[in-house]
Scaffold this active site. Structure first.
Site, PDB file in Angstrom:
ATOM      1  CE1 TYR A   1      -9.506  40.752  22.236  1.00 14.88           C
ATOM      2  CE2 TYR A   1      -9.346  39.103  23.770  1.00 14.88           C
ATOM      3  CZ  TYR A   1      -9.738  39.400  22.489  1.00 14.88           C
ATOM      4  OH  TYR A   1     -10.738  38.649  21.781  1.00 14.88           O
TER       5      TYR A   1
ATOM      6  CG  ASP B   1     -11.589  42.156  31.169  1.00 10.19           C
ATOM      7  OD1 ASP B   1     -11.735  40.964  31.707  1.00 10.19           O
ATOM      8  OD2 ASP B   1     -11.622  42.489  30.038  1.00 10.19           O
TER       9      ASP B   1
ATOM     10  CE  LYS C   1      -8.891  34.321  28.820  1.00 11.78           C
ATOM     11  NZ  LYS C   1      -8.572  35.558  28.354  1.00 11.78           N
TER      12      LYS C   1
HETATM   13  C1  LIG Z   1      -9.559  36.383  27.221  1.00 16.56           C
HETATM   14  C2  LIG Z   1      -9.991  37.490  27.585  1.00 16.56           C
HETATM   15  C3  LIG Z   1     -11.411  38.128  27.352  1.00 16.56           C
HETATM   16  C4  LIG Z   1     -12.137  37.538  26.421  1.00 16.56           C
HETATM   17  O1  LIG Z   1     -12.705  36.415  26.610  1.00 16.56           O
HETATM   18  P1  LIG Z   1     -13.435  35.153  25.701  1.00 16.56           P
HETATM   19  O2  LIG Z   1     -13.766  34.147  26.657  1.00 16.56           O
HETATM   20  O3  LIG Z   1     -11.928  34.788  25.044  1.00 16.56           O
HETATM   21  O4  LIG Z   1     -14.229  35.854  24.874  1.00 16.56           O
HETATM   22  C5  LIG Z   1     -11.719  39.297  27.925  1.00 16.56           C
HETATM   23  N1  LIG Z   1     -10.803  39.998  28.672  1.00 16.56           N
HETATM   24  C6  LIG Z   1      -9.589  39.516  28.987  1.00 16.56           C
HETATM   25  C7  LIG Z   1      -8.744  40.411  29.831  1.00 16.56           C
HETATM   26  C8  LIG Z   1      -9.129  38.259  28.643  1.00 16.56           C
HETATM   27  O5  LIG Z   1      -7.939  37.967  28.597  1.00 16.56           O
END
Ligand SMILES: *Cc1c(COP(=O)(O)O)cnc(C)c1O
Length: 423
Positions: free
Chosen positions: A143, A238, A266
């Site tokens: 994701y 990511d 995060k």
């Molecule tokens: C949470 C997440 C996102 C998206 O971040 P948001 O702040 O929810 O837009 C993108 N990549 C990864 C790996 C994530 O866990």
């Protein structure tokens, strides 16, 4: 008792689609209705009915220090007195960028945005601008936020609701998104061989944590590093979840592989909305106004959010032993699960990220994760919730540990997990 949560959820559904502002929160995958949270301190959530719960969601990752860390709260309160947003540069943005460059091995320059979604979307744009190529490779079950081009075989809420592709995304927007299988080198190699000069970047969660936790097999990240280099494509990690969690320098430090671009979110906001993307100066110089790739944000580098982020990173930096403590606590839970559940589940762990897959085979990719017994996960979730333990309301999300989890709470959690599997 959860009558107030239930009432609020019914009311929420009148005004908010599905009653929530992010899909997994709705408890659709585990049954019942979500608990509405009134406050949180250390490792405990308190809901509107006054129930106290040991929290293993940690706001999906940011809460590595536990909730309402006094140092972070104090700094944020102080910062609020000076105004909430200026739309002009501040010293704190420079401090946070400096800290990120110091801590994350591959980052020299970075840009702040307001969410992980934005960070990834922008990093992809930079990769395309830099390489002058259009295609990207992502992995099934990973994701990367909810931008159009990345909502293809995505994880997280998209996986839970069995809608990996979203309505409202034109096929034209995803035609440049090629999909490979996690841990499957041949699937990546085939895509490069078919399109040797068109692929701008490979984007990967260095530990996948949005289809449940799936670890990279030995050599997989190194392989991605080599093949991207060979074909002149960029490697994007990511690290929105893994950044500052697996190690101070994230997964790239933990596994010793340096990507060209990194996305953060995060933890980097310490509980406030921030995302960041960064990499080598030469690549980041593509970003406007230094270069031709446009990216902007009214609230980017917000003074309150940067305050929370800076203080959180400083606490982590001052006390690197935190990672040993986190890993030890996660290890205790992992051991309890393995002893109690034996071969009935597959337990995956990377540092303070855990997943208990209700399946008897190994989970190494999307397919092996997806056939888990989600009904059993639902029973496990509700068994723990009834006993004051709050884990992710979905089989396909990680369990997060924080430095605020006490030995007593970990021991109690282990006992409840044993009881669940022994009943
Ligand atoms: C949470 C997440 C996102 C998206 O971040 P948001 O702040 O929810 O837009 C993108 N990549 C990864 C790996 C994530 O866990």
């Amino acid at each position: 008792m959860d009558t107030k949560s239930k009432e609020l959820f019914l009311k929420a559904k009148k005004y908010i689609p599905g009653g929530v502002n992010s899909p997994v929160r709705a408890f659709g995958a585990v049954g019942g209705w979500p608990r509405f949270i009134a406050s949180a301190h250390k490792d405990r959530l308190v809901d509107v009915d006054g129930n106290e719960m040991i929290d293993y969601v940690c706001s999906w990752g940011p809460g590595i220090l536990g909730h309402a860390h006094p140092r972070v709260i104090e700094k944020v309160q102080e910062a609020c007195k000076d105004g909430l947003t200026f739309g002009a540069p501040t010293k704190k943005e420079v401090l946070l960028a400096e800290l990120i460059a110091e801590l994350v091995p591959s980052i020299e320059d970075s840009r702040l945005v307001s969410s992980g979604t934005e960070a990834v979307m922008s990093a992809i744009r930079v990769a395309r601008g830099y390489t002058r190529r259009d295609k990207i490779i992502k992995f099934k079950g990973c994701y990367h936020g909810h931008s159009d081009g990345l909502l293809v075989k995505a994880g997280s809420g998209a996986l839970t609701t069995s809608m990996p592709d979203s309505a409202g995304v034109p096929a034209d927007y995803t035609k440049n998104t090629l999909v490979a299988s996690y841990n499957d080198r041949a699937s990546v190699k085939n895509l490069f061989e078919a399109d040797p000069e068109e692929i701008a970047a490979v984007i990967v969660e260095p530990v996948a944590a949005n289809m449940g936790v799936v670890l990279p097999e030995k050599g997989f990240l190194e392989f991605l590093r080599e093949i991207t280099k060979k074909y002149g494509a960029l490697l994007i990690f990511d690290e929105v979840i893994t950044g500052f969690r697996l190690a101070l320098g994230g997964a790239q430090e933990y596994y010793g592989v340096r990507p060209d671009l990194t996305t953060l979110g995060k933890i980097v906001g310490g509980g406030m909305p921030i995302g960041a993307y960064g990499g080598k100066r030469e690549i980041m110089e593509m970003v406007s106004p230094a270069g031709p790739v446009y990216q902007a944000g009214t609230l980017s580098g917000n003074p309150i959010a940067t305050t929370a982020g800076i203080e959180t990173l400083l606490i982590l930096k001052e006390d690197p032993d935190i990672y040993r403590r986190l890993n030890q606590k996660a290890g205790e839970i992992a051991l309890a699960v393995k002893e109690a559940a034996k071969d009935a589940v597959c337990l995956n762990q990377a540092g303070s990220l855990l997943s208990i897959f209700f399946t008897s085979h190994k989970v190494t990719d999307y397919e092996s994760a997806a056939d888990s017994d989600t009904a059993s996960y639902g029973r496990y979730f509700n068994y723990l919730l009834d006993r004051g333990i709050y884990v992710a309301p979905s089989q396909f999300e990680a369990m997060f540990l924080s430095d605020a989890h006490t030995e007593e709470d970990i021991a109690f959690t282990c006992q409840m997990i044993r009881d669940f599997f022994n009943q």
